[in-house]
Design a protein around this motif. Structure first.
Motif, mmCIF file in Angstrom:
data_model
loop_
_atom_site.group_PDB
_atom_site.id
_atom_site.type_symbol
_atom_site.label_atom_id
_atom_site.label_comp_id
_atom_site.label_asym_id
_atom_site.label_seq_id
_atom_site.Cartn_x
_atom_site.Cartn_y
_atom_site.Cartn_z
ATOM 1 N N ASP A 1 1.056 -1.292 0.335
ATOM 2 C CA ASP A 1 -0.169 -0.435 0.165
ATOM 3 C C ASP A 1 0.911 1.556 -0.080
ATOM 4 O O ASP A 1 0.183 2.340 -1.286
ATOM 5 N N LEU A 2 1.590 0.990 0.731
ATOM 6 C CA LEU A 2 2.846 2.277 0.516
ATOM 7 C C LEU A 2 3.389 2.640 -0.724
ATOM 8 O O LEU A 2 3.639 3.514 -1.021
ATOM 9 N N ALA A 3 3.549 1.503 -1.577
ATOM 10 C CA ALA A 3 4.389 1.371 -3.066
ATOM 11 C C ALA A 3 2.854 2.398 -4.106
ATOM 12 O O ALA A 3 3.453 3.137 -4.505
ATOM 13 N N ILE A 4 1.726 1.847 -3.724
ATOM 14 C CA ILE A 4 0.881 2.192 -4.498
ATOM 15 C C ILE A 4 0.774 4.090 -3.556
ATOM 16 O O ILE A 4 0.937 4.882 -4.596
ATOM 17 N N ALA A 5 1.108 4.433 -2.718
ATOM 18 C CA ALA A 5 0.610 5.620 -2.375
ATOM 19 C C ALA A 5 1.946 6.319 -2.959
ATOM 20 O O ALA A 5 1.885 7.584 -3.243
ATOM 21 N N PHE A 6 3.188 5.560 -2.730
ATOM 22 C CA PHE A 6 4.171 6.901 -3.256
ATOM 23 C C PHE A 6 3.625 6.832 -5.034
ATOM 24 O O PHE A 6 4.732 7.964 -5.484
ATOM 25 N N HIS A 7 4.043 5.703 -5.777
ATOM 26 C CA HIS A 7 3.298 6.323 -7.153
ATOM 27 C C HIS A 7 2.142 7.622 -7.165
ATOM 28 O O HIS A 7 2.441 7.981 -8.468
ATOM 29 N N LYS A 8 1.452 6.970 -6.730
ATOM 30 C CA LYS A 8 -0.012 7.893 -6.888
ATOM 31 C C LYS A 8 0.415 9.716 -6.182
ATOM 32 O O LYS A 8 0.046 10.306 -6.625
ATOM 33 N N ARG A 9 1.716 9.788 -5.484
ATOM 34 C CA ARG A 9 1.694 10.949 -4.288
ATOM 35 C C ARG A 9 2.926 11.563 -6.122
ATOM 36 O O ARG A 9 2.230 12.764 -6.600
ATOM 37 N N GLY A 10 3.205 10.688 -6.935
ATOM 38 C CA GLY A 10 4.029 11.569 -8.231
ATOM 39 C C GLY A 10 3.150 11.003 -9.085
ATOM 40 O O GLY A 10 3.611 12.628 -9.365
ATOM 41 N N GLU B 1 -0.205 12.821 -8.210
ATOM 42 C CA GLU B 1 -0.351 13.774 -8.137
ATOM 43 C C GLU B 1 0.230 15.268 -7.754
ATOM 44 O O GLU B 1 -0.179 16.494 -8.461
ATOM 45 N N ALA B 2 1.733 15.380 -7.818
ATOM 46 C CA ALA B 2 2.642 16.675 -7.891
ATOM 47 C C ALA B 2 3.161 16.634 -9.815
ATOM 48 O O ALA B 2 2.855 17.620 -10.139
ATOM 49 N N MET B 3 2.268 16.190 -10.324
ATOM 50 C CA MET B 3 2.856 15.727 -11.903
ATOM 51 C C MET B 3 0.890 16.830 -12.666
ATOM 52 O O MET B 3 1.357 18.288 -12.683
ATOM 53 N N ILE B 4 -0.035 16.668 -12.023
ATOM 54 C CA ILE B 4 -0.875 17.253 -11.992
ATOM 55 C C ILE B 4 -0.883 18.699 -11.339
ATOM 56 O O ILE B 4 -0.917 19.196 -12.297
ATOM 57 N N ALA B 5 -0.317 18.756 -10.436
ATOM 58 C CA ALA B 5 -0.003 20.560 -9.866
ATOM 59 C C ALA B 5 0.880 21.080 -10.749
ATOM 60 O O ALA B 5 0.583 22.394 -11.029
ATOM 61 N N ALA B 6 1.380 20.864 -11.410
ATOM 62 C CA ALA B 6 3.394 21.162 -12.377
ATOM 63 C C ALA B 6 2.503 21.184 -13.719
ATOM 64 O O ALA B 6 2.432 22.321 -14.083
#
Length: 234
Positions: A55-64, A66-71
């Motif tokens: 679940d942490l690996a999935i969260a790590f990917h999704k955080r990436g 989200e950062a891309m969307i914001a940028a």
């Protein structure tokens, strides 16, 4: 909207886990170390991440994502052609990765047969995030083909990027440009086929069937029925 306590707890665990991923991968050992280092109660940690480090690996990917969307939202893309916008979003997704080893370990994790579906879902999610943030309005089969095609581009780019030791990762950016060009060539061929009267007549049946396929958003339930909550109306 402020993050829910559940999400905050998961991010705390993720931050603690990243210190150990390079040595132990996205493993049970990493999860236990993250719980220990964060000082979180083990019961809470397991409720936040029932599958532990997965679940942490999935969260790590999704955080990436989200950062891309914001940028991308913050960038001025008005002077770019659409292919350049797609390439920009892809490149941004990689440029924002601060821990390449965590991606390497995640790629290995989701290559395992019992986790392959999770990996495919994450790749599809990244492709969907890119098309959505770029303003895709497809409502038919193109909604699926666009994401399927970009999923292939993203997946192949990950593998290329992991082995790229070129200056400023230039080889990866060139690789992205080549893959996007391939996609554009494919779309050009599709357009030529659709404009050909003979082929259009031949494909009338299949094209009709394809036209019946709708994007998932087309199946969303209405939000204006009596008794349905529509969120904050203030």
């Amino acid at each position: 909207m402020p993050a829910a306590p559940y999400d905050i707890a998961k991010q705390e665990l993720l931050e603690a886990a990243l210190m150990h991923v390079a040595f132990d991968g996205w493993s049970d050992a990493t999860f236990k170390a993250a719980v220990r280092d964060s000082g979180m109660d083990i019961g809470l940690a397991k409720s936040v991440c029932p599958r532990g480090a997965i679940d942490l690996a999935i969260a790590f990917h999704k955080r990436g994502d989200e950062a891309m969307i914001a940028a991308v939202k913050a960038a001025d893309l008005t002077e770019m052609k659409f292919r350049q916008k797609v390439a920009f979003a892809l490149r941004t997704r990689f440029e924002l990765i601060m821990d390449k080893e965590a991606v390497q370990r995640g790629t290995t994790l989701f290559a395992l047969p019992h986790l392959a579906a999770d990996g495919a879902k994450l790749i599809w999610g990244t492709a969907d995030a890119i098309w959505t943030v770029l303003g895709d309005t497809s409502e038919d089969v193109n909604w699926y083909t666009k994401r399927a095609t970009l999923s292939g581009v993203y997946a192949s780019t990950v593998l290329y990027w992991l082995g790229d030791d070129s200056t400023d990762t230039q080889a990866t950016w060139d690789f992205i440009d080549r893959r996007i060009e391939n996609v554009m060539q494919f779309e050009k061929v599709k357009a030529q086929m659709n404009s050909n009267p003979a082929l259009s007549k031949l494909m009338a049946g299949p094209n009709w069937l394809m036209s019946q396929i709708k994007a998932p958003t087309q199946f969303a339930p209405p939000t204006d029925l009596p008794g349905m909550w529509r969120g904050d109306q203030s």
